[in-house]
Design a protein around this motif. Structure first.
Motif, PDB file in Angstrom:
ATOM      1  N   ASP A 212       0.845  -1.195   0.000  1.00 51.35           N
ATOM      2  CA  ASP A 212       0.000   0.000   0.000  1.00 51.35           C
ATOM      3  C   ASP A 212       0.881   1.245   0.000  1.00 51.35           C
ATOM      4  O   ASP A 212       1.727   1.416   0.893  1.00 51.35           O
ATOM      5  CB  ASP A 212      -0.905   0.005   1.236  1.00 51.35           C
ATOM      6  N   PRO A 213       0.723   2.135  -0.980  1.00 48.43           N
ATOM      7  CA  PRO A 213       1.617   3.294  -1.083  1.00 48.43           C
ATOM      8  C   PRO A 213       1.629   4.173   0.166  1.00 48.43           C
ATOM      9  O   PRO A 213       2.693   4.638   0.593  1.00 48.43           O
ATOM     10  CB  PRO A 213       1.070   4.057  -2.299  1.00 48.43           C
ATOM     11  N   ALA A 214       0.473   4.399   0.767  1.00 43.06           N
ATOM     12  CA  ALA A 214       0.421   5.263   1.950  1.00 43.06           C
ATOM     13  C   ALA A 214       1.163   4.625   3.122  1.00 43.06           C
ATOM     14  O   ALA A 214       1.925   5.287   3.846  1.00 43.06           O
ATOM     15  CB  ALA A 214      -1.024   5.559   2.331  1.00 43.06           C
ATOM     16  N   THR A 215       0.950   3.316   3.309  1.00 41.88           N
ATOM     17  CA  THR A 215       1.646   2.606   4.391  1.00 41.88           C
ATOM     18  C   THR A 215       3.145   2.587   4.133  1.00 41.88           C
ATOM     19  O   THR A 215       3.959   2.776   5.058  1.00 41.88           O
ATOM     20  CB  THR A 215       1.113   1.167   4.508  1.00 41.88           C
ATOM     21  N   LEU A 216       3.516   2.359   2.880  1.00 41.04           N
ATOM     22  CA  LEU A 216       4.933   2.336   2.534  1.00 41.04           C
ATOM     23  C   LEU A 216       5.579   3.690   2.804  1.00 41.04           C
ATOM     24  O   LEU A 216       6.699   3.755   3.332  1.00 41.04           O
ATOM     25  CB  LEU A 216       5.112   1.946   1.069  1.00 41.04           C
ATOM     26  N   ASP A 217       4.885   4.762   2.465  1.00 37.52           N
ATOM     27  CA  ASP A 217       5.441   6.095   2.716  1.00 37.52           C
ATOM     28  C   ASP A 217       5.701   6.310   4.204  1.00 37.52           C
ATOM     29  O   ASP A 217       6.747   6.857   4.590  1.00 37.52           O
ATOM     30  CB  ASP A 217       4.470   7.173   2.203  1.00 37.52           C
ATOM     31  N   ARG A 218       4.762   5.895   5.042  1.00 42.33           N
ATOM     32  CA  ARG A 218       4.942   6.054   6.494  1.00 42.33           C
ATOM     33  C   ARG A 218       6.108   5.193   6.987  1.00 42.33           C
ATOM     34  O   ARG A 218       6.896   5.631   7.841  1.00 42.33           O
ATOM     35  CB  ARG A 218       3.655   5.673   7.232  1.00 42.33           C
TER      36      ARG A 218
END
Length: 362
Positions: A212-218
């Motif tokens: 998941d891009p958002a989770t990866l960013d965090r």
């Protein structure tokens, strides 16, 4: 002809679990066949492990490779069905919770071949994890279930597993760690990356963290904050390689990427580290025995014994840097009592049960 035990492995976590079982059965003169599905096909994810662990070369390598869960599992089932029909094993032994584990258990059940599951009863109770589905279904289909910890026995009993099928044997992966501990050596990586005496190791590959891009960013932001505090080495799993490289994580001067490492080299690196950040189940167990603080980037773990008896703590991306600060200040998780039966003799206990089961079927 004497009874045949057929072992199915497929991914890196399977190999250190299978090695002591195969060796113990060999000492008892049991006829065996080792099948590698090829779920992990990268040399450092698979082939080098056979060399490091002293495993025999697989009798059959199915070469399945990657794919979606459905595509990969279906291909394994098709290939394994042919193997089981050709070889007619008296017992199939499966390990852990990967897709190879599930595929072999399903095929064995459909063909009426007895199946034993090593590392049974572990539960995260998180049905978003593909591994949880694999664990529960495999345990339901298996005729013999080998548990690594007392909590696993509780889960199996609650699910209605017959006590006669359940055997508490300890953790065969720890057999391998204890047997090879004197050979651990991470010096090549330390030298090549010019690491300081105090460094950390990270391993991250679960879909919940890297897909998941958002989770990866965090997660990337959290790891960069760790890099502000301590040099961080990340062997890059093929599954998350593209996402992690594109994220800019390795632009940080103190965050170092390396290729997947062999067993001896990786655990040498871990043993010499100040702490580990991971989402891997097996590393939670290995750090427990090695006494290395482990910060697990997950909301749950199917291995709670690594928290009650070991050095593991569940952390969030938001709280990771604070936990790293605590470890570096000497206030992190500290070694406890090693979990029961994690004593290097689990393979022997499993082999004793298997021999008894084979004898009772004659």
């Amino acid at each position: 002809m004497s009874p045949l035990v057929l072992h199915v492995t497929g991914a890196r976590p399977n190999f250190p679990k299978a090695a002591p079982v195969i060796a113990a059965l060999e000492r008892r003169g049991v006829r065996q066949l080792l099948v590698h599905t090829g779920q992990h096909y990268d040399r450092n994810m698979s082939e080098i492990f056979f060399r490091d662990l002293g495993l025999p070369e697989p009798d059959l390598n199915l070469g399945i490779g990657s794919g979606s869960h459905a595509v990969q599992t279906a291909a394994m089932m098709t290939a394994l069905e042919t193997v089981f029909l050709d070889e007619r094993p008296d017992l199939v032994v499966v390990y852990g919770d990967v897709n190879s584990t599930l595929a072999a258990a399903l095929v064995a059940a459909k063909l009426g071949v007895r199946c034993a599951h090593v590392e049974a009863g572990l539960r995260s109770f998180d049905w978003t994890m593909p591994e949880e589905v694999n664990r529960v279904v495999t345990d339901r289909l298996s005729d013999i279930v080998f548990a690594t910890s007392p909590d696993a026995l509780v889960h199996l009993a609650r699910e209605g597993v017959d006590p006669d099928r359940m055997h508490f044997v300890g953790n065969p992966m720890i057999d391998t760690l204890l047997r090879l501990r004197d050979r651990f050596d991470g010096s090549r990586v330390v030298t090549e990356l010019d690491l300081p005496a105090t460094y950390a190791v990270a391993t991250l590959h679960r879909p919940g963290n890297v897909d998941d891009p958002a989770t990866l960013d965090r997660m990337v932001a959290a790891l960069r904050r760790v890099g502000d505090r301590i040099d961080l080495v990340l062997p890059v799993h093929p599954r998350g390689r593209q996402q992690l490289e594109a994220s800019g994580l390795f632009d940080h001067p103190r965050v170092h990427a390396t290729e997947p490492l062999g067993y001896l080299e990786f655990l040498g690196l871990v043993a010499g580290s100040a702490l580990v950040v991971t989402d891997s189940g097996g590393i939670q167990e290995e750090t427990t025995v090695l006494g290395v603080p482990c910060l697990t980037l997950r909301p749950n773990t199917e291995r709670p014994v690594t928290i009650t008896h070991g050095t593991n703590r569940l952390v969030t991306t938001e709280g990771l840097a604070g936990h790293v600060d605590a470890v570096l200040a000497g206030d992190g998780p500290t070694p406890g009592v090693v979990p029961p039966l994690w004593d290097g003799a689990s393979g022997e206990r499993i082999a004793d049960v298997v021999v008894d089961v084979l004898a009772s079927a004659d």
